[in-house]
Design an enzyme around this catalytic site. Structure first.
Site, short mmCIF file in Angstrom:
data_model
loop_
_atom_site.label_atom_id
_atom_site.label_comp_id
_atom_site.label_asym_id
_atom_site.label_seq_id
_atom_site.Cartn_x
_atom_site.Cartn_y
_atom_site.Cartn_z
N SER A 1 -11.99 4.96 6.31
CA SER A 1 -12.27 4.58 8.33
C SER A 1 -13.36 6.37 8.09
O SER A 1 -12.31 7.18 7.78
CB SER A 1 -11.20 4.76 8.83
OG SER A 1 -9.97 3.60 9.23
N HIS B 1 -9.33 4.92 -0.71
CA HIS B 1 -8.54 5.52 -0.18
C HIS B 1 -9.20 6.03 0.97
O HIS B 1 -10.53 6.34 1.06
CB HIS B 1 -7.89 6.28 -0.26
CG HIS B 1 -6.30 5.01 -0.78
ND1 HIS B 1 -5.75 4.47 -0.26
CD2 HIS B 1 -6.78 4.36 -2.39
CE1 HIS B 1 -4.82 4.13 -1.12
NE2 HIS B 1 -5.37 3.63 -2.59
N GLY B 2 -8.96 5.70 2.28
CA GLY B 2 -9.16 6.59 3.58
C GLY B 2 -11.21 6.46 4.05
O GLY B 2 -11.69 7.26 4.39
N ASP C 1 0.57 -0.96 -0.23
CA ASP C 1 -0.22 -0.10 0.03
C ASP C 1 0.91 1.20 0.00
O ASP C 1 1.94 1.01 0.91
CB ASP C 1 -1.21 0.01 1.23
CG ASP C 1 -2.12 0.83 1.26
OD1 ASP C 1 -2.46 1.51 0.25
OD2 ASP C 1 -2.20 1.55 2.47
N HIS C 2 0.54 2.07 -0.45
CA HIS C 2 1.16 3.47 -0.95
C HIS C 2 2.50 3.27 -0.55
O HIS C 2 3.74 4.13 -0.81
CB HIS C 2 1.05 4.73 0.31
CG HIS C 2 -0.58 4.60 0.40
ND1 HIS C 2 -1.14 5.95 -0.63
CD2 HIS C 2 -1.37 4.43 0.97
CE1 HIS C 2 -2.02 6.19 -0.69
NE2 HIS C 2 -2.57 5.16 0.46
N GLY D 1 -7.03 8.83 8.08
CA GLY D 1 -7.32 8.82 9.92
C GLY D 1 -8.64 9.35 9.20
O GLY D 1 -9.00 9.12 8.86
N ALA E 1 -7.78 1.57 7.81
CA ALA E 1 -6.52 1.14 8.46
C ALA E 1 -7.35 1.22 10.07
O ALA E 1 -7.24 0.76 10.89
CB ALA E 1 -5.24 2.44 7.74
N THR E 2 -7.22 2.82 10.06
CA THR E 2 -7.63 3.36 11.39
C THR E 2 -8.87 2.94 11.85
O THR E 2 -8.35 2.78 13.70
CB THR E 2 -7.83 4.90 11.41
OG1 THR E 2 -6.92 6.19 10.56
CG2 THR E 2 -7.61 5.95 12.89
N ASN F 1 -10.23 0.75 1.49
CA ASN F 1 -9.32 0.74 1.89
C ASN F 1 -9.52 0.93 3.72
O ASN F 1 -9.77 2.02 3.81
CB ASN F 1 -8.12 1.61 1.55
CG ASN F 1 -7.88 1.04 0.22
OD1 ASN F 1 -8.13 0.34 -0.24
ND2 ASN F 1 -5.79 1.05 0.53
P1 13P Z 1 -7.51 5.21 6.70
O1 13P Z 1 -6.78 5.37 7.37
O2 13P Z 1 -8.67 6.45 6.57
O3 13P Z 1 -8.44 3.74 7.41
O4 13P Z 1 -7.25 4.78 5.25
C1 13P Z 1 -6.70 3.92 4.73
C2 13P Z 1 -6.21 4.00 3.51
O5 13P Z 1 -6.31 4.00 2.88
C3 13P Z 1 -4.84 2.86 3.34
O6 13P Z 1 -4.19 3.01 1.83
#
Ligand code: 13P
Length: 284
Positions: A211, A208-209, A82-83, A181, A232-233, A230
């Site tokens: 969360s 992405h993002g 990722d990234h 985030g 993560a947070t 995606n």
């Molecule tokens: P979040 O942390 O906002 O869920 O984003 C995750 C993400 O896009 C990882 O590539």
């Protein structure tokens, strides 16, 4: 089964109108959690690792852990870089056996983004590795989206069509108002922009993002072509909170098997909810 590329997974999701969750993990425990959640709900799964996670865990260690997961459960599991911003690093991970990568050159001007992505695609194609790239940009400075919705940060639908055509990527990450985030105020997604991108780009699109985005909004993006979500947070927070609570309640605790288990349980519940949100349950 063994580790698969994300390509077929995402094409199937695009065709059937659901999304595959890409969960960012950090270690053995978090890989176990997302694999167990996906197996319980019979969902395909993308295990996502950033370059810093791969450095922390060790590229070969992490690959071996995910390989075990992919053989243990009867579901398709992919590991996705990722990234990643460095071409040489991406190539070395492809050499090691990573089957899905994101080249993030979204900070570069359009032509340079294309040049860098194309170099990765050419290399990846030789090894059957799928490539995701990003056009438009989401990042820390975009956290508070209701304050500033500068169009220049968002994906331009016409440029997206040209970008996909010229690079030959397998999936496209779009910037439509999400940020990495948590959000200080409720994010406002540009659904009509996504609709336009979807109309012009015949590829699985990536959000992405995710969360902090309400479920109904994520579902709406899936209906408009998002095939990979995606997260993560929103997985990290319940894990950390549950471990913190346990350690406060048991100040004498020192056995990782004991104090990590509440974290795993809390994260697993969130992962299951996200799978249902993506509509990927039962699609393995
Ligand atoms: P979040 O942390 O906002 O869920 O984003 C995750 C993400 O896009 C990882 O590539």
């Amino acid at each position: 089964m063994s580790i698969v590329s994300t390509k077929e997974m995402l094409l199937a999701a695009k065709k059937e109108g659901y999304a595959v969750p890409a969960f960012n993990i950090h270690n053995l425990e978090t890989v176990q959690v997302v694999a167990e959640a996906a197996a319980e709900l019979m969902s395909p799964l993308i295990i996502a690792a950033t370059p810093s996670t791969i450095q922390y865990a060790g590229p070969d260690y992490l690959l071996a852990i995910v390989d075990v997961a992919s053989r243990r459960y009867g579901i398709p599991i992919a590991i996705h870089l990722d990234h990643a911003e460095e071409v040489e690093r991406i190539k070395s991970l492809i050499d090691l056996g990573y089957k899905s990568v994101m080249i993030d050159a979204s900070h570069l001007p359009f032509e340079e983004n294309i040049r860098m992505v194309t170099e990765v695609v050419e290399y990846a194609n030789r090894y059957g590795v799928s490539v995701e790239a990003e056009l438009g940009r989401l990042g820390g400075q975009e956290d508070d989206l209701t304050v500033d919705e500068e169009d220049s940060f968002y994906t331009d639908p016409d440029k997206a069509a040209e970008f996909v055509e010229r690079t030959g990527i397998d999936s496209l990450a779009v910037a439509i108002g999400t940020a990495h985030g948590l959000y200080k105020s409720e994010p406002k997604l540009d659904f009509s922009r996504l609709q336009e991108i979807h109309r012009k780009v015949d590829l699985p699109l990536v959000l992405h993002g995710a969360s902090g985005i309400p479920d109904q909004d994520v579902k709406k993006t899936i209906a408009l072509g998002i095939a990979k979500v995606n997260i993560a947070t929103e997985l990290k927070i319940p894990f950390a909170e549950a471990v913190r609570r346990y350690l406060i309640e048991h100040p004498e605790a020192n056995d990782p098997r004991k104090y990590l288990t509440p974290g795993k349980n809390a994260m697993r519940e969130v992962a299951k909810n996200k799978i249902v949100m993506c509509g990927s349950n039962g699609k393995a």
